[in-house]
Design a protein around this motif. Structure first.
Motif, PDB file in Angstrom:
ATOM      1  N   ALA A 127     -67.224  -0.982   3.892  1.00 18.81           N
ATOM      2  CA  ALA A 127     -66.836  -1.401   5.240  1.00 18.81           C
ATOM      3  C   ALA A 127     -65.381  -1.107   5.570  1.00 18.81           C
ATOM      4  N   LEU A 128     -64.615  -0.616   4.595  1.00 22.69           N
ATOM      5  CA  LEU A 128     -63.201  -0.357   4.846  1.00 22.69           C
ATOM      6  C   LEU A 128     -62.880   1.136   4.882  1.00 22.69           C
ATOM      7  N   LYS A 129     -63.912   1.959   5.049  1.00 26.65           N
ATOM      8  CA  LYS A 129     -63.707   3.413   5.048  1.00 26.65           C
ATOM      9  C   LYS A 129     -62.805   3.874   6.178  1.00 26.65           C
ATOM     10  N   ILE A 130     -62.814   3.126   7.272  1.00 23.48           N
ATOM     11  CA  ILE A 130     -62.021   3.542   8.428  1.00 23.48           C
ATOM     12  C   ILE A 130     -60.516   3.523   8.116  1.00 23.48           C
ATOM     13  N   ARG A 156     -57.640  -3.243  15.259  1.00 20.02           N
ATOM     14  CA  ARG A 156     -58.010  -2.682  16.554  1.00 20.02           C
ATOM     15  C   ARG A 156     -59.487  -2.940  16.837  1.00 20.02           C
ATOM     16  N   ARG A 157     -59.825  -2.897  18.101  1.00 19.58           N
ATOM     17  CA  ARG A 157     -61.211  -3.169  18.504  1.00 19.58           C
ATOM     18  C   ARG A 157     -62.190  -2.207  17.835  1.00 19.58           C
ATOM     19  N   GLY A 158     -61.842  -0.930  17.820  1.00 24.03           N
ATOM     20  CA  GLY A 158     -62.718   0.062  17.193  1.00 24.03           C
ATOM     21  C   GLY A 158     -62.876  -0.166  15.707  1.00 24.03           C
ATOM     22  N   GLU A 159     -61.795  -0.550  15.035  1.00 31.06           N
ATOM     23  CA  GLU A 159     -61.858  -0.822  13.598  1.00 31.06           C
ATOM     24  C   GLU A 159     -62.789  -2.009  13.319  1.00 31.06           C
ATOM     25  N   ALA A 160     -62.723  -3.036  14.156  1.00 30.42           N
ATOM     26  CA  ALA A 160     -63.571  -4.210  13.967  1.00 30.42           C
ATOM     27  C   ALA A 160     -65.045  -3.847  14.106  1.00 30.42           C
TER      28      ALA A 160
END
Length: 554
Positions: A88-91, A106-110
């Motif tokens: 889940a932390l690949k971003i 950030r919204r996209g990261e969430a």
């Protein structure tokens, strides 16, 4: 059976509840698992969102395992491990070992984190509607926008900007988690609660078989098939009793199962809408005991005191009743009389209390010879949102001192307690240590103080000061910001969380213990005042504790 947990969904909200009028008291410090530790307009940190999402998904926390990141805050490490194991932390891969967990998310990261935790498959194609957003530049961006729109997780900021790179604020983070974990796609909760609510599918929880579950099922089948008086069988009643038996086996007076009818009362109590005698109560050793009478309530006017035991109501004994059954005997419509048989310090006597609808002001501020007397009746919405501002106005009057009166305050929201402490201590001051089964963390104040450190301060407490009141008193005592005057407090140092089921029932269960910033245990001990003063035996019309506080502030 209809109470089978696999058929229900639940909403978990982490909030310490004050039971208005007559209900079992959590006297709770507010629940420690506040899912997002950020106010509505504050930016949510990466670490806080990861922890909240892992908790909401009820993902088991892995044993010791390495993660490819440096400087992970210790309290968040188990949740980072769990999220990392799910990919889940690949971003954040581009940041490498230097990923900054205290940075705002950030919204996209969430959205990306939730997609991995929930194992939502992101298809190679995106919704054509995503292309109209100018900040959805890459294919991956458009997939995140499509997912958020399809599942109603987040709303676009405008017709052309979705807001993928905008910081996630506390309010929208709460709504995002609420929508992501609800059992069906529906609008955000309409309940006006003061803490985040998360809906989870109980099917998703890692489960093991209920104790003697097979035997319970077989007995139920036999009774339905062969019991002589089958018309007496009630699915709901049998299910409620089975669950109640499981909960009662814990021997924890603060862990309770509330069937639908009782839970409806519980929700009304939260809104202060129930009529009764005006006291918080608990069941201890099979005896209904008063935690504290509420200020100006019928119970207080009748002279009832903390730790009084109610033995009977209108001639009907409470012996052998459950907490819920006993509470229903004590409560009643406005204007009706309750003749209570009470035991105090081994002596029994009767007292008649006329039930009323009790309206409770949270904060009362008066002036006495240039000393501001601040009475907090409970730590709820008003305290949480308006206390600092009210105290800033007090500061403009240059008071000679502040007398914070927490007597007979049964508790409330943890965040509200933090707001009160933060009014008098520097920003980021520790005010409580929370010990869960898997992690211990320290809560700190959010804002700059609004009252000058040069203003001397007294905190008044008594036997009815519980939980959040004890958090405030303990923090101000540990920091030597205030002198504590009165009696040793109630000693309620455990935290309860409430899970609301979709059939209308709920489960309130103990999830943690809290201690003062210096590690002093409160449960079953209480906060010991610096100056001990009792009002027992005081002449009529005199408040010896208040008099002592005013004397010390001269």
């Amino acid at each position: 059976m209809s109470k089978s947990f696999s058929r229900l969904s639940a909403r978990v909200f982490s909030v310490s509840i004050i039971f208005f009028l007559v209900l079992p008291s959590t006297a709770g410090a507010a629940a420690i698992s506040t899912l997002l530790n950020a106010r509505d307009t504050q930016t949510v940190t990466r670490a806080d969102f990861i922890r909240a999402a892992v908790k909401a998904a009820d993902i088991p926390l892995p044993q010791e395992s390495a993660v490819p990141y440096n400087n992970v805050p210790e309290a968040f490490l188990p949740y980072v491990r769990a999220a990392h194991a799910r990919g889940a932390l690949k971003i954040f891969e581009k940041e490498g070992r230097g990923m900054r967990f205290t940075q705002g998310i950030r919204r996209g990261e969430a959205v990306d984190i939730l997609s991995h935790l929930l194992q939502v498959v992101q298809s190679g194609s995106s919704d054509p509607a995503a292309k109209k957003f100018t900040d959805a530049v890459t294919a991956a961006d458009r997939q995140l926008v499509s997912l958020a729109l399809e599942r109603n997780w987040l709303k676009p900021l405008s017709d052309t900007v979705f807001g993928l790179k905008r910081p996630l604020r506390g309010k929208e983070g709460t709504l995002l988690l609420t929508r992501a974990f609800q059992i069906q796609t529906e609008s955000a909760p309409t309940e006006t609660l003061s803490a985040p609510i998360i809906r989870v599918k109980l099917q998703s929880i890692n489960t093991e078989s209920a104790p003697k579950g097979d035997m319970l099922q077989n007995i139920w089948n036999v009774l339905r098939r062969s019991y002589l008086y089958r018309d007496r069988l009630s699915v709901d009643k049998a299910g409620d009793k089975a669950i109640q038996g499981l909960v009662d086996s814990l021997g924890d007076p603060y862990t309770t199962y509330m069937p639908k009818e009782k839970n409806e009362d519980f929700k009304l109590q939260m809104k202060g809408e129930v009529e009764g005698i005006g006291a918080t109560v608990e069941m201890t050793g099979g005896v209904l005991r008063i935690v504290s009478p509420l200020r100006s309530s019928p119970a207080e006017k009748a002279g009832l005191k903390p730790k009084d035991e109610i033995l009977s109501v209108n001639g009907e004994t409470l012996r052998g009743l459950t907490l819920d059954e006993a509470v229903r005997k004590v409560r009643g419509p406005k204007g009706s009389a309750a003749l209570l048989k009470v035991r105090r310090d081994g002596n029994e006597f009767e007292v008649s209390v006329t039930r009323e609808k009790v309206v409770i002001p949270e904060v009362e501020i008066t002036e006495d010879r240039n000393v501001s007397v601040v009475r907090i009746v409970q730590f709820w919405d008003t305290t949480d949102k308006k206390f600092s501002q009210a105290m800033a106005e007090v500061q403009t009057k240059n008071p000679r001192g502040i007398n914070l009166d927490l007597r007979n305050n049964p508790g409330g929201l943890l965040h509200a307690a933090g707001v009160v402490v933060g009014t008098f201590l520097p920003k980021s001051s520790p005010f409580v240590s929370i010990m869960e089964s898997d992690v211990t963390r320290t809560e700190i104040t959010d804002d700059e103080p609004t009252v000058s450190f040069s203003v001397p301060m007294i905190v008044l407490v008594n036997k009815g000061s519980a939980s959040a009141s004890e958090i405030v008193a303990g923090a101000l005592q540990d920091s030597k910001r205030a002198k504590i005057v009165g009696e040793t407090t109630y000693g309620k140092g455990t935290v309860q969380q409430v899970m609301q089921f979709t059939d209308g029932s709920s489960l309130k269960y103990t999830v943690a213990e809290w201690r003062t910033p210096l590690g002093h245990k409160i449960d079953k001990i209480g906060v010991v005042p610096d100056v001990v003063v009792s009002n027992e035996g005081a002449p009529v019309g005199r408040d010896l504790q208040m008099e002592k506080a005013m004397e010390l502030l001269r």
